[in-house]
Design a protein around this motif. Sequence first.
Motif, PDB file in Angstrom:
ATOM      1  N   VAL A  41     -81.605 -31.911 -32.322  1.00 47.01           N
ATOM      2  CA  VAL A  41     -81.360 -31.201 -31.064  1.00 47.01           C
ATOM      3  C   VAL A  41     -80.181 -31.835 -30.331  1.00 47.01           C
ATOM      4  O   VAL A  41     -79.333 -31.139 -29.771  1.00 47.01           O
ATOM      5  CB  VAL A  41     -82.632 -31.200 -30.184  1.00 47.01           C
ATOM      6  CG1 VAL A  41     -82.329 -30.557 -28.817  1.00 47.01           C
ATOM      7  CG2 VAL A  41     -83.763 -30.432 -30.870  1.00 47.01           C
ATOM      8  N   ASP A  95     -81.324 -25.914 -31.552  1.00 39.53           N
ATOM      9  CA  ASP A  95     -81.156 -25.621 -30.131  1.00 39.53           C
ATOM     10  C   ASP A  95     -82.331 -26.117 -29.310  1.00 39.53           C
ATOM     11  O   ASP A  95     -82.174 -26.449 -28.136  1.00 39.53           O
ATOM     12  CB  ASP A  95     -80.980 -24.106 -29.933  1.00 39.53           C
ATOM     13  CG  ASP A  95     -79.672 -23.624 -30.535  1.00 39.53           C
ATOM     14  OD1 ASP A  95     -78.615 -24.093 -30.075  1.00 39.53           O
ATOM     15  OD2 ASP A  95     -79.711 -22.806 -31.478  1.00 39.53           O
ATOM     16  N   MET A  96     -83.514 -26.156 -29.918  1.00 38.32           N
ATOM     17  CA  MET A  96     -84.707 -26.621 -29.214  1.00 38.32           C
ATOM     18  C   MET A  96     -85.783 -26.952 -30.232  1.00 38.32           C
ATOM     19  O   MET A  96     -85.676 -26.597 -31.409  1.00 38.32           O
ATOM     20  CB  MET A  96     -85.205 -25.569 -28.220  1.00 38.32           C
ATOM     21  CG  MET A  96     -85.604 -24.244 -28.825  1.00 38.32           C
ATOM     22  SD  MET A  96     -85.927 -22.977 -27.577  1.00 38.32           S
ATOM     23  CE  MET A  96     -84.281 -22.626 -26.949  1.00 38.32           C
ATOM     24  N   THR A 156     -84.517 -29.251 -25.304  1.00 38.66           N
ATOM     25  CA  THR A 156     -83.516 -28.300 -25.784  1.00 38.66           C
ATOM     26  C   THR A 156     -82.160 -29.005 -25.714  1.00 38.66           C
ATOM     27  O   THR A 156     -81.983 -29.999 -24.993  1.00 38.66           O
ATOM     28  CB  THR A 156     -83.452 -27.022 -24.932  1.00 38.66           C
ATOM     29  OG1 THR A 156     -82.810 -27.318 -23.683  1.00 38.66           O
ATOM     30  CG2 THR A 156     -84.827 -26.456 -24.686  1.00 38.66           C
ATOM     31  N   VAL A 175     -78.089 -24.960 -24.047  1.00 39.01           N
ATOM     32  CA  VAL A 175     -78.966 -23.791 -24.061  1.00 39.01           C
ATOM     33  C   VAL A 175     -79.273 -23.361 -22.634  1.00 39.01           C
ATOM     34  O   VAL A 175     -79.710 -24.161 -21.804  1.00 39.01           O
ATOM     35  CB  VAL A 175     -80.278 -24.089 -24.813  1.00 39.01           C
ATOM     36  CG1 VAL A 175     -81.196 -22.870 -24.783  1.00 39.01           C
ATOM     37  CG2 VAL A 175     -79.992 -24.505 -26.252  1.00 39.01           C
ATOM     38  N   VAL A 179     -83.775 -20.706 -20.708  1.00 35.95           N
ATOM     39  CA  VAL A 179     -85.124 -21.108 -21.094  1.00 35.95           C
ATOM     40  C   VAL A 179     -86.091 -20.802 -19.953  1.00 35.95           C
ATOM     41  O   VAL A 179     -85.805 -21.053 -18.786  1.00 35.95           O
ATOM     42  CB  VAL A 179     -85.167 -22.609 -21.441  1.00 35.95           C
ATOM     43  CG1 VAL A 179     -86.598 -23.087 -21.658  1.00 35.95           C
ATOM     44  CG2 VAL A 179     -84.321 -22.888 -22.679  1.00 35.95           C
ATOM     45  N   SER A 225     -82.947 -16.727 -24.158  1.00 34.61           N
ATOM     46  CA  SER A 225     -82.049 -17.875 -24.352  1.00 34.61           C
ATOM     47  C   SER A 225     -80.661 -17.436 -24.801  1.00 34.61           C
ATOM     48  O   SER A 225     -80.510 -16.444 -25.523  1.00 34.61           O
ATOM     49  CB  SER A 225     -82.639 -18.837 -25.375  1.00 34.61           C
ATOM     50  OG  SER A 225     -83.741 -19.524 -24.840  1.00 34.61           O
ATOM     51  N   ILE A 262     -84.587 -22.939 -33.855  1.00 32.85           N
ATOM     52  CA  ILE A 262     -85.735 -23.559 -33.193  1.00 32.85           C
ATOM     53  C   ILE A 262     -86.504 -24.397 -34.211  1.00 32.85           C
ATOM     54  O   ILE A 262     -86.956 -23.885 -35.242  1.00 32.85           O
ATOM     55  CB  ILE A 262     -86.656 -22.501 -32.569  1.00 32.85           C
ATOM     56  CG1 ILE A 262     -85.892 -21.670 -31.529  1.00 32.85           C
ATOM     57  CG2 ILE A 262     -87.883 -23.155 -31.942  1.00 32.85           C
ATOM     58  CD1 ILE A 262     -86.701 -20.536 -30.929  1.00 32.85           C
TER      59      ILE A 262
END
Length: 818
Positions: free
Chosen positions: A43, A49-50, A331, A335, A338, A355, A364
Amino acid sequence: MRIFFLFLIILSGISPAFAEKGTYVDTVQFIQYLEESTALEEVKKGNLDMYYSRMPFELLEQKESLTNLKVFYTTGGSFSLLLNPAQGEKFNPFAFQEVRLALNYLVDRNLIVDELMGGYGVPMISNYGPFDPDYLLIVDELEKFGFRYNPEYARQVISETLEKNGAEKINGVWTYMGKPVEVTVFIRNDDAVRKSIGEIISSELEKSGFVVSKDFGDLNKAFVIVYGSDPAELRWSIYTEGYAGRSAFVKYDPLGLAQMYAPWFSNMPGLNNPSYWNYKNAKLDEITQKIYSANFTSSDERAALIKLATKEGVNESVRIFLAAKIDPYVTNKNVEGVINDFGGGITTRFTAINSRTGDADLKIGVKQIYQGAWNPIRGFSDMYSKNVWDTLYDPGIFKNPYSGENFAVRQNWSVQSAGPEGTLDVPDDAIRWNPDLQEWELVGPNARAVSKITYDLLLGDWHHGEKIDLNDVLYSVYFTQEWATQKENDKTFDPEYSPQAAPGASTLVALRPLDEDTVEVYVNYWHFDESDIADWGGVWVTMPWEIMYAMEQAVVDGKASFSRTDAQAKSINWLSLIVPRDASLIKQYLEQFIVEKQVPTALEGTDWQYCESRYLAAIEWIKEKNHAVISNGPFYLQSYSPEARTITIKAFVSENYPFAAGHWSEFESVDLPQITSISVPEKIESGSSLEIPIVVSNASVLYYFITDARGEQVAGGVLPVIDNTSKLLLTGEETKKMEIGAVDLKLYAVSDSVLRPDIYSTSFLVVGQDSGDVIETILEQKTSIIADNTWFVSIAVGVIVLASVVYVRMRKKKRTDL
């Protein structure tokens, strides 16, 4: 009289303007990362991204650990112990309620929170915590239990109970009829905290005189050993259970107490499988069914039922709650969009939909890519599959992520009710499914119902390109009514699903289609919140009728089962539409329907060409995608790759999709209530008055609870807030009643629109009027959730002496095991 229905969509005139794509990104890839440390680095680098699993607190302790990260905190999860109370061939100490209740004193909840969880959590003793909207209704009932870590008392109760029931302790070991009393603790070793909890409880049990066998495993193994075996076999005695947050925050939770305590909801030992031993509790069933079906006439009556059910559930201690989790999720800093739902945290369905990163793809990380099964009846029972599934379908009605109130997504409503005492006329031409005659029938004259809901449906398209229509609605209503009704030698019965469906099905009086997208529903149901009536009677569907029909036939023919326990009891597949084997089975049934020109009984009379078109579209989808997951949401399931440990979903592009990208951006931030200033003296004299000024923001009311040195609640109530200020006044008579010593004060700042209170906890001393003692230490603890674009939880970690415990947790929708 058999009623034939043909509900084909015929659109005329000008269609409403719909969006073509409801997401910012084109593709989302869920990628398995078992190791949180590896996921964290990915991440940071932007390769992920998360990460959709909690980060261990120790990985975030150093400031440099937060480089390139955003950290979101959620309190949606919990740790608990599930006990096996079955009576089997072996002696089971947990068959006795007194022994189960004693375990509440044998487990050190503060140790679990402070040491195992690093302070990222708080103790809890029931399925309610103070961030539940209903917590303030039952806090006084919970305080009466007085649970504290007291192993000596626990062992005394255990000894008295076991001796009374024929066991004896020889050389420090409990025996029964000459054999050692052995207990098996099933410990989840894929979760460091639960592994440690299991080791601690095992040690305490050994010290108490039991022979302890430890069985380690993950959720897949737990599905077999704990949830899938007959409790009477005693393959397990205690399970280190954990629950994730619900997919949405709920204002008036109808399910929590039933799910965690009541046998009828099929989540207690035995899971209502008729071939297994089952935990029974008629009192809990009766109370929680009343709560679930809103069998009350006021909010006060509902509150009384919640108190009764909570007291009984905790007292029975088949499921013992230990701690609420305050879980950090991460995250990448780039990003945006959220959404941190009070129930589901950042794993809410809205996050993937809303997002944006500037790229077309979103990656993810997940701890597990596949556990459990994918089917909409009794699948999606684990958080890993549920998090993905939530992005693939649109609900008809959903919950505001901060207030828990219902709002329309694709099912607009208007409600007319005569409840709780009166009834309304039901039109003669309204219809209902008759499970005995296997046909739709007119409700006829003189039918009555408590409430009527009119739904205007935003239909649109299914992922395979076919139009959503009222046949989908009719089949869904048929399915619930058919499977909720148990008949002799009934093949349309599932031991997990049917008992849950029965209460809702029994309240449906009739439905009445008005046009291609409007339906009236008549129910014997009332709630003081009108939107809950709309939510109860909802007829929105998440899978096309032809997939439901093929699944149903496969289950009726005994080739698969909707539920885990039924599948294991019958040694057949737990139906999972994402698995190629089961998708092929569904395709075979669809092909058979075409060859035999087979139409569901519930849709008899429907045009064959229409049915054939539906079957063919579903067959082509399965051939192309190698799965049978078809729904109506902003993403569709592109692929599942077990080898690569990935699931890929893609944006559903359709001119009939109703929501444009950014539609849910209003949920990106929230103004949380806060106690910004308070002045509490270090000590007061007994019999003197006390005035405490309080300053708040975004709060409409304050609740306070005062507990004296005896552990008794001596004062409490509601304080009004005017111009962001309030005042707590205690008279001399009130302070005179307080025991000399440390007094705990708890304050809850509550907003009308944001149901997450700010909680303040402190202690002050009450001293005698002639006391010359000097008290040097006053302990103060404040747990506050601070609102910014991501909201943040500030946690005081350390050894806290005499300070009252602040319970932190929040409401979920239905919770899934971890």
